[in-house]
Scaffold this motif. Sequence first.
Motif: not given
Length: 163
Positions: A1-19
């Motif tokens: 569960x902890x790793x899924x949360x980390x993946x989701x946060x990293x993805x959100x941060x990556x998308x934030x940087x892209x946008x």
Amino acid sequence: MKSMLRVALEGAFTNFKRIFFAADRVTDMEMRRQISTLSVEVEDRVDESACIGCAGCANVCPTNAIEMKNLASPVKITENWVKNQVPEINLEKCVVCYHCHDFCPIYSLYGQKGAVHPNSVGDQEVNVNELIEQPFKISEDKLKVISAYLSDKTVLKHSEDGE
């Protein structure tokens, strides 16, 4: 569960940087605007000032992507040579094999940048008048091959047929 949360946060941060910061943008905004409005300007593939109008590039093109277009007015290159046409590359047919560039006599004989190139010729600083007037050394074999390509569009067909 902890790793899924980390993946989701990293993805959100990556998308934030892209946008917001265009972190991984390959094309600049001007290019994107040109693409979206269908107004992309294609770079020159033929340097008309360096071209001598021999049609060798059109003769050697295996896909017939190069056609010779007439000039509005002839250009006198030397006392015995007048250029009436220059090549035009059809980018839908071009397979970027570089035959046109490699058999351009400006490139083949004088060691200068070829006048025709499937990607972009860029700015040329070739004085064709001076090149044609200067003597050059070339083997008889190479001269025969080049002259065959410059004069006969069937050479490529014959070489493919094994003749």
